[in-house]
Design a protein around this motif. Structure first.
Motif, PDB file in Angstrom:
ATOM      1  N   LEU A 201       0.844  -1.194   0.000  1.00  0.00           N
ATOM      2  CA  LEU A 201       0.000   0.000   0.000  1.00  0.00           C
ATOM      3  C   LEU A 201       0.879   1.244   0.000  1.00  0.00           C
ATOM      4  N   ALA A 202       0.434   2.275  -0.734  1.00  0.00           N
ATOM      5  CA  ALA A 202       1.232   3.491  -0.901  1.00  0.00           C
ATOM      6  C   ALA A 202       1.520   4.146   0.445  1.00  0.00           C
ATOM      7  N   HIS A 203       2.788   4.534   0.619  1.00  0.00           N
ATOM      8  CA  HIS A 203       3.299   5.248   1.800  1.00  0.00           C
ATOM      9  C   HIS A 203       3.243   4.424   3.091  1.00  0.00           C
ATOM     10  N   SER A 204       3.142   3.081   2.951  1.00  0.00           N
ATOM     11  CA  SER A 204       3.105   2.247   4.157  1.00  0.00           C
ATOM     12  C   SER A 204       4.459   2.203   4.858  1.00  0.00           C
ATOM     13  N   TYR A 205       5.542   2.605   4.163  1.00  0.00           N
ATOM     14  CA  TYR A 205       6.852   2.621   4.821  1.00  0.00           C
ATOM     15  C   TYR A 205       6.832   3.557   6.028  1.00  0.00           C
ATOM     16  N   THR A 206       5.957   4.577   6.012  1.00  0.00           N
ATOM     17  CA  THR A 206       5.884   5.510   7.143  1.00  0.00           C
ATOM     18  C   THR A 206       4.546   5.423   7.887  1.00  0.00           C
ATOM     19  N   HIS A 207       3.468   4.947   7.193  1.00  0.00           N
ATOM     20  CA  HIS A 207       2.150   4.811   7.852  1.00  0.00           C
ATOM     21  C   HIS A 207       1.607   3.417   7.521  1.00  0.00           C
ATOM     22  N   SER A 208       1.748   2.511   8.479  1.00  0.00           N
ATOM     23  CA  SER A 208       1.481   1.093   8.194  1.00  0.00           C
ATOM     24  C   SER A 208       0.107   0.618   8.684  1.00  0.00           C
ATOM     25  N   GLU A 209      -0.716   1.533   9.177  1.00  0.00           N
ATOM     26  CA  GLU A 209      -2.006   1.157   9.786  1.00  0.00           C
ATOM     27  C   GLU A 209      -2.848   0.271   8.857  1.00  0.00           C
ATOM     28  N   HIS A 210      -2.969   0.668   7.593  1.00  0.00           N
ATOM     29  CA  HIS A 210      -3.814  -0.090   6.668  1.00  0.00           C
ATOM     30  C   HIS A 210      -3.212  -1.454   6.335  1.00  0.00           C
TER      31      HIS A 210
END
Length: 1301
Positions: A201-210
């Protein structure tokens, strides 16, 4: 031995052989080599090696089909190609990809570049997943102060949720995760029998909630393996992170199956035995933590550790080049005290983000196939592989490098085990090899006697031919070794060559001599050094996390805290594996780059610095030193960004290397004397057996040292000696340089072809290292070239299609306009379309090459680089609506950049600022970058001059210039052969010798071509008469562009590598009417000609020759920005189908191959959201073979932004061929916030508002053949392709990046 009285095993399971190194109780060493795959005799090679040694050493019977008693074993360390093979053969676990809605094809499209720029049939490795689930959720960077959407009262963006990422960056959740829909989709997936998934998922490297939520749902539903991209590798860039997560989901279950099967062959599944596997980074890890994305270089990594530990600071203080030449591949690496890692590498089309040793696979090894093509000796890249192997393996294989060594007496069959033939019980077959060389020699002599240059030369002997192929193979391997060292600013000759692998010993002396190295080391276990390296390696655990801080005092406390946390994680993991705290040490790294650049370096800390720094040391100092060494400069006053924080924890193995061997007491024993062929004929060479030799023995060349694992050739004028530990050290003598005459020698022709290319490549390395702009340093948008005294092209690198023919035009224009008035110390700058330029941002710097005693230039060197801005009416100097050349920026016809050694800076600045005098226009917006990059181009040319001088010093001016002509004549032969072949087909088909084609630009202007082929001479006239007149717009193409497009098409149609030089165009006369859109006036605007009309010329040429259907015929040039910033991209479309192939979808074709910016980088840097990027279904034309699909790309603008589009094929369809349907036309649409949809047409500039969406639909490729007819070519679609070696490493990544421009 540690007193336990148990066996210790280190094993490398390679592609062909499995190597075993065993230390027995009491310290006895056993080594063994067995076939990796031999199902008739054993199920698993590593287990079989252990079984045989245990049975022989203990005297106890251990049947093949019974579990082995693990109580005899202390530890097993293993490297394996299981992961690599699964990736190459696409035999991993069935898996699915879960990715954001709108991005289902993101990994299929990848960076949109094609792997081989001259292959009309574009073949890329298949994706790893078999199903895609689009997850309806989305996070984007907040970009505070730059986003105008969130302040708006209406629209979807008014209720976006604010969150903070782990890097401290602010983000917006613009679509929450719908878990109910997700659950339904996953249940359907489970019912299809898929048990492994990758979540990207896009930008999960910094926001992994999803990602975490998706992972929880998947595990609840019973998925056995779930790879979350932020856990597998938390680095920015969704495409490589996505590939890495897919590789993990695809390979890890497969590896665990293998590991379980291996352990299952032992009693109690190896309980109580310490089993460790080698990772790609050169460190060992526990059996249960060995995963797919870190296993790709498992085997080769052992070899790097092996030579690093046994050679550097043991036998030499010089840095070491590792040269590992096996049966199926040749690997090259470098060690100078620290392992050199890369953090992103591509294997079999899959880009993986994980630390890997920089192992460069550069050739196919002993199995490289030999060809004679149009007068050239060619080695590889096709390989005989392990099966059938070379001719001498008795399995019906092709002629290879191994056969050449055997033919010359460099391999001695009587010392080889009898493991060849169908029953694997026969010796090497020298008779079959010699017979094959007789046949090849006849073919070569027949060709040479038919050529005017060589018909009076004496016929070549079988030995001449075999020796020629060895010399060409050696030169081909020298090129990447030069590239690996010089890329980082090192002198190749200031290294030692550490040679290992089964085939390396036969080539090491020649290669070291060619590279100017004085010493070769061959370890006594050279034949199994990868296995031995496993025994010497340390256990490694790594922890890494992303960061977005600036490296400055305010960040030091945060960086120290995070480094301590990661170090603690590593220590805990290693202590779990039984290491005591005193055996563990951790290494702290920061991944640093200058702000606004993409060149990140992984840096350790300098502990000696006096400056105020992190508690872990001064990372800043290391970064500046490495940047200076690799790139030749540092950037004053530019902030340094920390991209990642990494800790490498090392558990020291303390496994000792071997004890000394006895000292020599008399002369070495000669086992036999044999005849070996070298350049000057046969020599008597003594043969020694390594086990008979003692420390201090000296062996003068020529000689052969035999070992049961490898053959070492000591060449004449070299001396081998045995070291204290029983290894071989060879001191390389200068040797006599064979005098070469000016008459054509087919072997030297191939070698000079490599040498001339190497000059252009090394110039390119200097240009990349010393330039400063993103375009040249990171996008590698440049070409360097060598020209003869007549200005004719000799070699250029890389092969950017649009530069191919045009640089020659630029050099020859200067010769005419300056009337040969060149002086030493002059450097000329040019970019004008009438002077051989392509478009104005491409600045060409030309330097004449003088040689002592010669009054006129003996060669020319030139470098062309794309400058980001040189003035004009729009930033970036690529205006979509320019009507005259002056609006496109500064132009130079013949400008003395340097005159008699003086840099003309004042006049240059004045010329670069001159466009500002035109109303609405500006001078260059980036003066300092222009000046720095032009100086880098001068430096690149200077490197070229010194390399040409070295070549002339070695061979003489008459010989070098003679071979320049020979190589041009060779390219001419290849093109004439092709024209005869095509002309004959045309004659059979139509009864005539003429071809015609016509196509139209979107404004209705025709491009018309008539080709007349002279079959007897192999010549053609290409006549563009009837083409439309000059345009009031910028789609005029300078003459140089048409020549480049023609060379590109000719090279595609030849179908194999030929030197791309002036000779390619010699058989072709080109008529372009003056005043037409292909030969416009000096003041005509041309920027669209370079990026659009060039594609349409290719369409017309390929249509005339009836080679394939039209590809998208466009580059889809999109520019957007504001006064202070700008962004430019070209976007992929569909490729045309051909007589035996379907067109590829979502890829760049023909005259461009530019990579696209990763979605996460795009959204971090610019105020846009990428809403959609996938294939446009059914946009390719139907036919017996389908055209490739174009793409759909949607950008949401978050501010008032100026958008420019410069496109084609919005009016006329890409044509189908032979009954195939045309591809769909492209469309450029704006979706307004009030619901209106506006068609922008082909070329325009528009001011957008916050909330506007730009939807780009790119054209599809045309289909080939009527869908209802099965053509006679159908059978060819399954033609077996010859296997080639799989290239990898930093040298390969550099070439890929160069060809993606």
């Amino acid at each position: 031995m540690d007193g336990k009285g148990k066996f210790q095993f280190a094993i490398d399971r390679g592609g062909t052989f499995t190597d075993v190194y065993a230390r027995c109780p009491g310290g006895k060493i056993r080594v063994m080599k067995l076939l990796s795959v031999d199902p008739a005799n054993y199920p698993d090679a590593p287990r079989e090696g252990i079984r045989r040694i245990l049975e022989e050493e203990t005297g106890m019977s251990m049947p093949v089909n019974q579990p082995i008693d693990g109580n005899f074993i202390d530890w097993i360390r293993m490297g394996t190609t299981v992961a690599t093979n699964a990736l190459l053969e696409r035999k991993g676990e069935r898996m699915a990809l879960l990715i954001n809605k709108g991005f289902r094809d993101l990994l299929f499209i990848g960076n949109q570049a094609r792997p081989k720029i001259f292959d009309l049939e574009i073949v890329t490795p298949s994706v790893l997943y078999e199903e895609v689930v689009e997850v309806d959720c989305r996070v984007v960077p907040a970009l505070p102060g730059r986003c105008m959407l969130t302040g708006l009262e209406h629209g979807e963006w008014s209720h976006w949720r604010h969150v903070t990422g782990t890097t401290g960056e602010e983000l917006l959740v613009c679509q929450e995760l719908n878990q109910d829909t997700l659950r339904k989709d996953l249940i359907i997936l489970k019912e299809k029998g898929i048990d492994s998934i990758a979540v990207v998922l896009a930008h999960s490297y910094t926001h992994s909630e999803h990602e975490e939520a998706v992972g929880r749902v998947a595990r609840q539903l019973g998925f056995k393996h779930v790879s979350l991209s932020h856990q597998v590798m938390p680095m920015v860039r969704i495409i490589p992170r996505g590939f890495t997560a897919c590789a993990d989901a695809y390979l890890t279950p497969h590896i665990h199956k293998y590991v379980r099967g291996f352990a299952g062959g032992f009693k109690d599944n190896l309980a109580g035995v310490n089993v460790l596997f080698m990772q790609s980074d050169g460190g060992l890890t526990r059996m249960d933590t060995f995963n797919g994305s870190r296993a790709i270089l498992s085997g080769p990594a052992g070899g790097v550790v092996g030579y690093a530990v046994t050679t550097y600071k043991q036998e030499t203080d010089l840095p070491v080049i590792g040269f590992d030449m096996g049966g199926t591949s040749t690997d090259v690496s470098r060690f100078a005290g620290d392992y050199e890692h890369v953090f992103e590498s591509t294997t079999a089309g899959v880009t993986i983000q994980a630390p890997q040793l920089d192992v460069n696979t550069v050739a196919a090894g002993g199995g490289s196939m030999l060809f004679f093509r149009s007068g050239l000796f060619v080695v590889g890249p096709e390989s005989a592989g392990a099966h059938p192997g070379p001719i001498c393996y008795r399995k019906g294989g092709p002629i290879t490098v191994t056969d050449a060594n055997l033919c010359l007496g460099r391999l001695l069959p009587e010392y080889f085990p009898k493991i060849f033939g169908p029953s694997e019980n026969e010796p090497l077959d020298k008779a079959a090899t010699t017979q094959a060389f007789y046949k090849l020699t006849e073919e070569i002599n027949s060709f040479l006697s038919s050529q005017p240059d060589t018909k009076t030369k004496p016929a070549m002997t079988v030995e001449d031919v075999a020796m020629g192929f060895i010399q060409v193979a050696n030169e081909a391997m020298c090129r990447p070794i030069r590239a690996l060292t010089q890329a980082k600013g090192y002198d190749t000759s200031r290294h030692v060559l550490a040679c290992f692998g089964g085939a390396g010993g036969q080539h090491a002396c020649s290669i070291a001599r060619a590279l100017g190295m004085g010493t070769v080391f061959v370890h006594k276990y050279a034949g199994i050094l990868s296995a031995y390296g496993m025994a010497l390696a340390d256990v490694v655990h790594e922890a890494q996390e992303p960061c977005a801080k600036i490296y400055e005092p305010e960040s030091f406390q945060y960086l120290d805290e995070r480094l301590n946390v990661l170090a603690e994680q590593c220590q805990v993991e290693l202590q779990k594996q039984g290491f005591k705290p005193e055996q563990i040490h951790t290494e702290a790294y920061l991944h640093l780059r200058y702000e606004g650049t993409d060149c990140a370096l992984m840096c350790t800390a300098d502990s000696d610095s006096e400056d105020k720094t992190c508690k872990h040391g001064d990372f800043h100092k290391t970064f500046l030193e490495r940047y200076q060494c690799e790139f030749g400069f540092t950037i004053e006053g530019r902030a340094i960004v920390v991209d990642d924080i990494r800790v490498r924890g090392v558990g020291k193995s303390f496994v000792h290397t071997d004890s000394p061997v006895p000292a020599a007491e008399g002369p070495p024993r000669v086992d036999k004397v044999t005849e070996v062929y070298f350049e000057k004929g046969y020599h008597r060479a003594s043969v020694y057996v390594l086990s008979d030799l003692s420390a201090g023995h000296e062996i003068p060349g020529p000689a052969i040292i035999m070992d049961n694992l490898s053959t070492v050739l000591v060449e004449p004028d070299c001396t081998a000696s045995v070291t204290l530990r029983g290894d071989i050290k060879i001191v390389i003598g200068l040797g006599e340089l064979k005098r070469i005459g000016t008459e054509l020698d087919a072997i030297q022709l191939s070698i000079f072809s490599h040498r001339f290319m190497s000059i252009a490549e090394q110039m390119g390395r200097i240009l990349q290292r010393t330039s400063i702009s993103t375009n040249i340093k990171e996008r590698l948008d440049f070409s360097c070239a060598l020209f003869g005294p007549d200005g004719g092209l000799v070699s250029n690198a890389p092969h950017i299609p649009v530069h191919l023919g045009s640089m020659q035009e630029a050099v020859q224009y200067q010769m005419r306009s300056l009337e040969g008035g060149f002086q030493e110390g002059d450097v000329i700058l040019t970019n004008h379309p009438a002077a051989g330029g392509s478009h104005l941002p491409d600045l060409t710097v030309i330097t004449p090459v003088f040689y002592k005693g010669e009054s006129k230039p003996v060669f020319f060197v030139a470098s062309r680089g794309h400058h980001a801005d040189i003035g004009g009416i729009t930033p970036g100097s690529m205006p979509p609506h320019s009507k005259s050349l002056i609006e496109e920026g500064a132009s130079f016809k013949s400008f003395y950049l340097v005159k008699k050694g003086v840099f003309n800076e004042a006049e240059l600045v004045e010329a670069l600022m001159a466009p500002a005098t035109v109303p609405g226009s500006s001078g260059t917006r980036n003066l300092q970058d222009n000046l720095s990059d032009l100086k880098a181009q001068i430096a690149a040319n200077h490197k070229g001059i010194s390399l040409v001088a070295e070549l002339i010093d070695a061979y003489g001016l008459d010989v070098v210039q003679a071979y320049m002509h020979h190589i041009q004549a060779n390219a001419e032969v290849a093109v004439r052969d092709m024209l005869r072949e095509i002309g004959t087909k045309v004659l059979q088909r139509s009864g005539g010798n003429e071809l015609e084609a016509e196509d139209y630009l979107d404004d209705g202007s025709p491009i018309r071509l008539k080709i007349s082929i002279d079959i007897q001479r192999g010549a053609a006239v290409c006549d563009f008469s009837g083409t439309g007149c000059e345009l009031w717009g910028n789609c005029n193409a300078p003459r140089a562009i048409t020549l480049s497009a023609l060379i590109y098409c000719l090279r595609c149609m030849v179908g194999h590598d030929v030197p791309l030089n002036q000779g390619c165009l010699n058989p072709v006369r080109v008529i372009i009417p003056k005043g037409s859109l292909l030969h416009p006036s000096d003041t005509a605007a041309v920027v669209g000609g370079n990026v659009l009309t060039s594609q349409r010329i290719v369409d017309v040429v390929l249509k005339a020759f009836e080679v394939c259907a039209a590809s998208q015929g466009c580059m889809n040039n999109i520019t957007f920005g504001e006064e202070k910033w700008g962004y430019y991209e070209t976007v992929a479309g569909g490729a045309g189908a051909g007589p035996t192939w379907h067109g590829h979808s979502g890829v760049h074709t023909h005259m461009t191959n530019t990579r696209i910016t990763d979605a996460e980088i795009l959204e971090r840097r610019y105020p846009v959201v990428l809403r959609h990027f996938s294939l446009w279904p059914d946009s390719g034309g139907s036919g017996r073979f389908r055209g490739g699909d174009g793409v759909v790309r949607e950008l949401l603008f978050r501010r008032h932004i100026m958008l420019s589009v410069l496109t084609e094929r919005r009016v006329f369809h890409p044509y189908g061929m032979n009954g195939g349907s045309p591809g769909k036309r492209g469309m450029n649409l704006i979706l307004k916030t009030d619901g209106r949809i506006i068609n922008l047409g082909s070329k325009t500039a528009i001011a957008t508002e916050p909330g506007d969406v730009f939807r780009l639909l790119t054209p599809g490729g045309g289909g080939y053949g009527r869908p209802d007819l099965v053509t006679s070519f159908a059978a060819d679609t399954n033609q077996k392709q010859l296997p080639t070696f799989i290239e990898r490493g930093s040298v390969y990544e550099y070439h890929r990046a160069q060809e993606s421009v």
